[in-house]
Design an enzyme around this catalytic site. Structure first.
Site: not given
Ligand code: S3P
Length: 443
Positions: A180, A328, A355
Site C-alpha cells: 500500500s 487501479d 477499495k
Molecule cells: C494510492 C495508492 C493505492 C491506490 C490509490 C491511490 C496512493 O491505494 O489504489 O488509488 O495515492 O497512494 P493503496 O495504498 O490502498 O494500495
C-alpha cells in the site's frame, strides 16, 4: 440537464470505432502529495495542472482547515508552507492549527491516510471522517504501525472516524503487511516529525511518488531495493514547483478502450510514466495490443505520450506482484479481458475488495449482466473470453473506476448500456463521459 444529473445513469452506446488524441486530468496521487508536502515546506510551492476532481479538492479543503494557505487560479495553485517561524521550533507540521470541525476526506482514502500520518506527529488534534465508502475502508493497517511510533489515535473498530491527537513520535522499522503506497507514504510523513530514523520495508513495490517528492524537497531519504529509510532533518523541506503529469490510471481507460478491437487507437499526451505505475502497459502488450511509448520528460515525475492500438487479444495470467503494479487499472483490464481469447486470471487481488467499493464483486456483477463468464474467489477473479457482450443496466456502486470500466466494456457490446450512479466519476475524472463521446464513433 444531463441524464446522470437526473439520476438516470449514463447511457453508453456501442462503438464502431474508437480513435483520438487526448490529455487526461493531472495525476491524483501526485497532487495529494504535492499539496501535503508543500504545506510543510519553507516558502511557497507552486503546482500547475492540479486535477479538479473531488478527491484532490478534499485534500485542499482539509489543509485549509488546518490553517494552510492555498490560493488557486485558472493555471496554478500556490501553497504557503505552514512551518513555524525560526523561533517557533518543532518539526514539520508544527505550524498547523487545530481545525474547527471534523476534516472531511469525502471519498478519498489517500487524503485520510496521508493526513493521519502527517497529523500523528504534529501539534494539532483533529477528527478525520469521510463518506459511507471511506468509513468502511480498513484503517488498522495504518493506525497500528503509527501507534507503535507512539501515536494517539482512536478509531471505530479500525475504521473512521479517526480521532488523532498529535504527539511526539519515535521512528520505527515497519514491514508492510499489505502492499500500500498510502500506508507507506503516511508512515514516511509521520517519520518526518519523529525522533530517530523511520524505515519502511515493502516486499512488493508500490508507487513511489512520495519518495521522489521528499528527495526533491531535500529530505534525508535513502531508498534501496525494497527499503526506504527516512532520517528526520532539522532543515525544513524546500518548496517546489511542479507540473503534475496526466493521471496514468485515468488514461488507462482510454488505453483499454483502444485495445478492445483491432484497428481502434488512442494517443494520450503528457501522461505520467512513473515506472511504478505503468505495469498495465506491459499487461496490454502481453495480451497482444500494440503499445508505443515516447518519454518526453524524465525529471521528478517522468511523462510522455502513449499510443495503444488494438490487435487480436489473448488472455493473460496475473500474480500478486502484477496486481500491485496495476492496482487501479484492474477494472479496466477486466473489461479488456472479456474480448481476449482464453481465460484471463488474476490472483492475489484481495486488496481490490477494500477499495472505494469491492471491485471484484462490482466488476463481476456488471460484466456478468453484460453476458461475460466470470469466476470470483475471495482474492481472485477470472474472465472467459471472448464474450459477446450485450448492453445492460449496470451498477457503479458509487465507485468511479467501476463506472468507467463498465462504460468501456459497453463500447464492445451489442446494444446500449446504462451505467447507474455514474456521476461518481467526478471523484477522479469529471470530464470522463464528455471525452468518451469525443473518442467513440457510434454504430
Ligand atoms: C494510492 C495508492 C493505492 C491506490 C490509490 C491511490 C496512493 O491505494 O489504489 O488509488 O495515492 O497512494 P493503496 O495504498 O490502498 O494500495
Amino acid at each position: 440537464m444531463r441524464r446522470a444529473e437526473l439520476g438516470l445513469g449514463e447511457l453508453v452506446k456501442p462503438a464502431t470505432r474508437v480513435a483520438g488524441e487526448l490529455r487526461v486530468p493531472g495525476d491524483k496521487s501526485i497532487a495529494h502529495r504535492a499539496l501535503i508536502l508543500g504545506a510543510l515546506a519553507d516558502g511557497e510551492s507552486v503546482i500547475t495542472d492540479l486535477p479538479s476532481g473531488e478527491d484532490v479538492r478534499a485534500t485542499v479543503a482539509c489543509l485549509r482547515s488546518l490553517g494552510v494557505r492555498i490560493d488557486r487560479d485558472a493555471t496554478e495553485v500556490r501553497i504557503r508552507g505552514a512551518i513555524p517561524s525560526p523561533a517557533g521550533g518543532g518539526g514539520p507540521g508544527w505550524g498547523l492549527s487545530n481545525p474547527h470541525g471534523p476534516l472531511d476526506c469525502a471519498n478519498s482514502g489517500t487524503t485520510m491516510r496521508l493526513l493521519l500520518g502527517l497529523l500523528a506527529g504534529s501539534s494539532v488534534s483533529a477528527v478525520l471522517d469521510g463518506d459511507g465508502s471511506l468509513r468502511r475502508r480498513p484503517m488498522a493497517r495504518l493506525v497500528e504501525p503509527l501507534r507503535r511510533m507512539g501515536a494517539r489515535i482512536e478509531s471505530r473498530d479500525g475504521h473512521s472516524p479517526l480521532v488523532v491527537t498529535g504527539v511526539p513520535l519515535q521512528g520505527r522499522r515497519h514491514v508492510m503487511s499489505v502492499p500500500s503506497a498510502q500506508v507507506k507514504s503516511a508512515l514516511l510523513l509521520a517519520g518526518l516529525a519523529a525522533r530517530g530514523p523511520t524505515t519502511v520495508m515493502e516486499p512488493v513495490p508500490t508507487r513511489d511518488h512520495t519518495e521522489r517528492l521528499l528527495t526533491a524537497m531535500g529530505a534525508d531519504l535513502r531508498v534501496t531495493a525494497g527499503t526506504i529509510e527516512l532520517r528526520p532533518s532539522h532543515r525544513p523541506l524546500r518548496a517546489i514547483r511542479l507540473a503534475v503529469p496526466g493521471d496514468f490510471s485515468s488514461a488507462s481507460f482510454w488505453m483499454a478502450a483502444a485495445a478492445l478491437r483491432p484497428g481502434w487507437s488512442i494517443t494520450i499526451d503528457a501522461v505520467g510514466l512513473n515506472p511504478t505505475r505503468t505495469a498495465f502497459l506491459r499487461i496490454l502488450e502481453a495480451m497482444g495490443a500494440a503499445v508505443d511509448v515516447e518519454l518526453t520528460r524524465t525529471d521528478l515525475e517522468p511523462r510522455g505520450t502513449v499510443r495503444v492500438t488494438g490487435r487480436p487479444l489473448r488472455a493473460v495470467a496475473l500474480a500478486a506482484e502484477d496486481v500491485a503494479g496495476a492496482i487501479d487499472e484492474i477494472p479496466a483490464l477486466l473489461a479488456v479481458a472479456t474480448q481476449a481469447e482464453g481465460r484471463t486470471s488474476i490472483v492475489g487481488a484481495a486488496e481490490l475488495r477494500v477499495k472505494e467499493s469491492d471491485r471484484i464483486a462490482g466488476m463481476a456483477e456488471g460484466l456478468r449482466r453484460m453476458g461475460a463468464l466470470i469466476d470470483e474467489r475471495p482474492d481472485a477473479i477470472s474472465v472467459e473470453g471472448p464474450a459477446a457482450l450485450r448492453g445492460a443496466t449496470v451498477a457503479s456502486n458509487g465507485d468511479h473506476r467501476i463506472a468507467m470500466a463498465l462504460a468501456i466494456a459497453g463500447l464492445a457490446a451489442t446494444g446500449s448500456s446504462t451505467i447507474e450512479d455514474a456521476d461518481c466519476v467526478a471523484v477522479s475524472y469529471p470530464e470522463f463521459f464528455a471525452t468518451l463521446r469525443q473518442v467513440t464513433h457510434e454504430s
